[in-house]
Design a protein around this motif. Sequence first.
Motif, PDB file in Angstrom:
ATOM      1  N   ALA A 255      17.880  51.349 -34.003  1.00  0.00           N
ATOM      2  CA  ALA A 255      17.856  51.442 -32.546  1.00  0.00           C
ATOM      3  C   ALA A 255      16.993  52.630 -32.113  1.00  0.00           C
ATOM      4  N   TYR A 256      16.240  52.417 -31.049  1.00  0.00           N
ATOM      5  CA  TYR A 256      15.345  53.438 -30.515  1.00  0.00           C
ATOM      6  C   TYR A 256      15.495  53.507 -28.999  1.00  0.00           C
ATOM      7  N   ALA A 257      15.536  54.717 -28.484  1.00  0.00           N
ATOM      8  CA  ALA A 257      15.504  54.928 -27.041  1.00  0.00           C
ATOM      9  C   ALA A 257      14.062  55.219 -26.650  1.00  0.00           C
ATOM     10  N   TYR A 258      13.699  54.796 -25.462  1.00  0.00           N
ATOM     11  CA  TYR A 258      12.387  55.149 -24.929  1.00  0.00           C
ATOM     12  C   TYR A 258      12.564  55.561 -23.469  1.00  0.00           C
ATOM     13  N   THR A 259      11.947  56.674 -23.139  1.00  0.00           N
ATOM     14  CA  THR A 259      12.006  57.196 -21.786  1.00  0.00           C
ATOM     15  C   THR A 259      10.619  57.062 -21.174  1.00  0.00           C
ATOM     16  N   VAL A 260      10.560  56.351 -20.065  1.00  0.00           N
ATOM     17  CA  VAL A 260       9.298  56.081 -19.384  1.00  0.00           C
ATOM     18  C   VAL A 260       9.251  56.923 -18.106  1.00  0.00           C
ATOM     19  N   THR A 261       8.117  57.576 -17.896  1.00  0.00           N
ATOM     20  CA  THR A 261       7.872  58.297 -16.656  1.00  0.00           C
ATOM     21  C   THR A 261       6.670  57.663 -15.968  1.00  0.00           C
ATOM     22  N   LEU A 262       6.874  57.264 -14.720  1.00  0.00           N
ATOM     23  CA  LEU A 262       5.811  56.677 -13.902  1.00  0.00           C
ATOM     24  C   LEU A 262       5.526  57.640 -12.766  1.00  0.00           C
ATOM     25  N   GLN A 263       4.266  57.988 -12.589  1.00  0.00           N
ATOM     26  CA  GLN A 263       3.854  58.919 -11.535  1.00  0.00           C
ATOM     27  C   GLN A 263       2.855  58.227 -10.617  1.00  0.00           C
ATOM     28  N   ASN A 264       3.107  58.326  -9.322  1.00  0.00           N
ATOM     29  CA  ASN A 264       2.190  57.763  -8.334  1.00  0.00           C
ATOM     30  C   ASN A 264       1.241  58.869  -7.886  1.00  0.00           C
ATOM     31  N   ARG A 265       0.001  58.796  -8.335  1.00  0.00           N
ATOM     32  CA  ARG A 265      -1.018  59.786  -7.979  1.00  0.00           C
ATOM     33  C   ARG A 265      -1.963  59.260  -6.901  1.00  0.00           C
ATOM     34  N   GLY A 266      -1.583  58.136  -6.323  1.00  0.00           N
ATOM     35  CA  GLY A 266      -2.419  57.536  -5.286  1.00  0.00           C
ATOM     36  C   GLY A 266      -1.956  57.896  -3.887  1.00  0.00           C
ATOM     37  N   PRO A 267      -2.686  57.409  -2.876  1.00  0.00           N
ATOM     38  CA  PRO A 267      -2.380  57.739  -1.487  1.00  0.00           C
ATOM     39  C   PRO A 267      -1.352  56.810  -0.824  1.00  0.00           C
ATOM     40  N   LEU A 268      -0.962  55.721  -1.500  1.00  0.00           N
ATOM     41  CA  LEU A 268      -0.042  54.749  -0.910  1.00  0.00           C
ATOM     42  C   LEU A 268       1.211  54.579  -1.761  1.00  0.00           C
TER      43      LEU A 268
ATOM     44  N   GLN B   8      16.739  48.406 -11.516  1.00  0.00           N
ATOM     45  CA  GLN B   8      16.155  49.032 -10.339  1.00  0.00           C
ATOM     46  C   GLN B   8      14.730  48.542 -10.114  1.00  0.00           C
ATOM     47  N   GLN B   9      14.316  48.580  -8.856  1.00  0.00           N
ATOM     48  CA  GLN B   9      12.935  48.302  -8.473  1.00  0.00           C
ATOM     49  C   GLN B   9      12.473  49.472  -7.612  1.00  0.00           C
ATOM     50  N   PRO B  10      12.183  50.597  -8.272  1.00  0.00           N
ATOM     51  CA  PRO B  10      11.904  51.823  -7.517  1.00  0.00           C
ATOM     52  C   PRO B  10      10.626  51.755  -6.683  1.00  0.00           C
ATOM     53  N   LEU B  11      10.710  52.391  -5.511  1.00  0.00           N
ATOM     54  CA  LEU B  11       9.562  52.560  -4.624  1.00  0.00           C
ATOM     55  C   LEU B  11       9.075  53.986  -4.820  1.00  0.00           C
ATOM     56  N   LEU B  12       7.815  54.127  -5.235  1.00  0.00           N
ATOM     57  CA  LEU B  12       7.248  55.451  -5.473  1.00  0.00           C
ATOM     58  C   LEU B  12       6.252  55.783  -4.376  1.00  0.00           C
ATOM     59  N   GLY B  13       6.573  56.799  -3.597  1.00  0.00           N
ATOM     60  CA  GLY B  13       5.656  57.272  -2.583  1.00  0.00           C
ATOM     61  C   GLY B  13       4.565  58.116  -3.222  1.00  0.00           C
ATOM     62  N   PRO B  14       3.537  58.455  -2.468  1.00  0.00           N
ATOM     63  CA  PRO B  14       2.472  59.313  -3.005  1.00  0.00           C
ATOM     64  C   PRO B  14       3.059  60.609  -3.567  1.00  0.00           C
ATOM     65  N   GLY B  15       2.676  60.938  -4.791  1.00  0.00           N
ATOM     66  CA  GLY B  15       3.147  62.156  -5.431  1.00  0.00           C
ATOM     67  C   GLY B  15       4.516  62.050  -6.067  1.00  0.00           C
ATOM     68  N   GLU B  16       5.190  60.916  -5.914  1.00  0.00           N
ATOM     69  CA  GLU B  16       6.533  60.759  -6.483  1.00  0.00           C
ATOM     70  C   GLU B  16       6.459  60.189  -7.897  1.00  0.00           C
ATOM     71  N   SER B  17       7.547  60.395  -8.630  1.00  0.00           N
ATOM     72  CA  SER B  17       7.642  59.829  -9.975  1.00  0.00           C
ATOM     73  C   SER B  17       9.021  59.206 -10.152  1.00  0.00           C
ATOM     74  N   HIS B  18       9.102  58.341 -11.146  1.00  0.00           N
ATOM     75  CA  HIS B  18      10.366  57.700 -11.506  1.00  0.00           C
ATOM     76  C   HIS B  18      10.479  57.744 -13.024  1.00  0.00           C
ATOM     77  N   GLU B  19      11.640  58.140 -13.494  1.00  0.00           N
ATOM     78  CA  GLU B  19      11.875  58.201 -14.940  1.00  0.00           C
ATOM     79  C   GLU B  19      13.129  57.400 -15.252  1.00  0.00           C
ATOM     80  N   TYR B  20      13.076  56.631 -16.335  1.00  0.00           N
ATOM     81  CA  TYR B  20      14.257  55.901 -16.787  1.00  0.00           C
ATOM     82  C   TYR B  20      14.244  55.841 -18.308  1.00  0.00           C
ATOM     83  N   THR B  21      15.431  55.627 -18.863  1.00  0.00           N
ATOM     84  CA  THR B  21      15.576  55.492 -20.309  1.00  0.00           C
ATOM     85  C   THR B  21      16.230  54.148 -20.607  1.00  0.00           C
TER      86      THR B  21
END
Length: 124
Positions: free
Chosen positions: A27-40, A69-82
Amino acid sequence: MTSARLVCSVQTRFLPEQSDPAQSRYAYAYTVTLQNRGPLAAQLVARTWLIEEGGETTQEVRGLGVVGQQPLLGPGESHEYTSWVQLGHPQGRMRGHYLFVSVEAEAFEVEVPAFELAFANMLH
């Protein structure tokens, strides 16, 4: 907005408490970080994973959102999940993509580059 404005990174770790090498369960865990670097703002709506074990593609996993979850990422925001995956082989690899929709209703994909899943005793 283009997928180049959303950046994805992944960290992995072996889960010994969920594994049993004698039974070929790793078994392996994976942690994903998504960063919104765009203007929208953009919302993650779906994911696709290709999971390989021992060099072979064994399964494709598709679904809505991530961990319910279906996260909404605003400009400059990030979402992390494992999340986690269980393999029948000590080594594997995952890759895939996320489907996002911008606030302007533009659908686009963000690629998740391949990342390794390896039982510590298998590393040289």
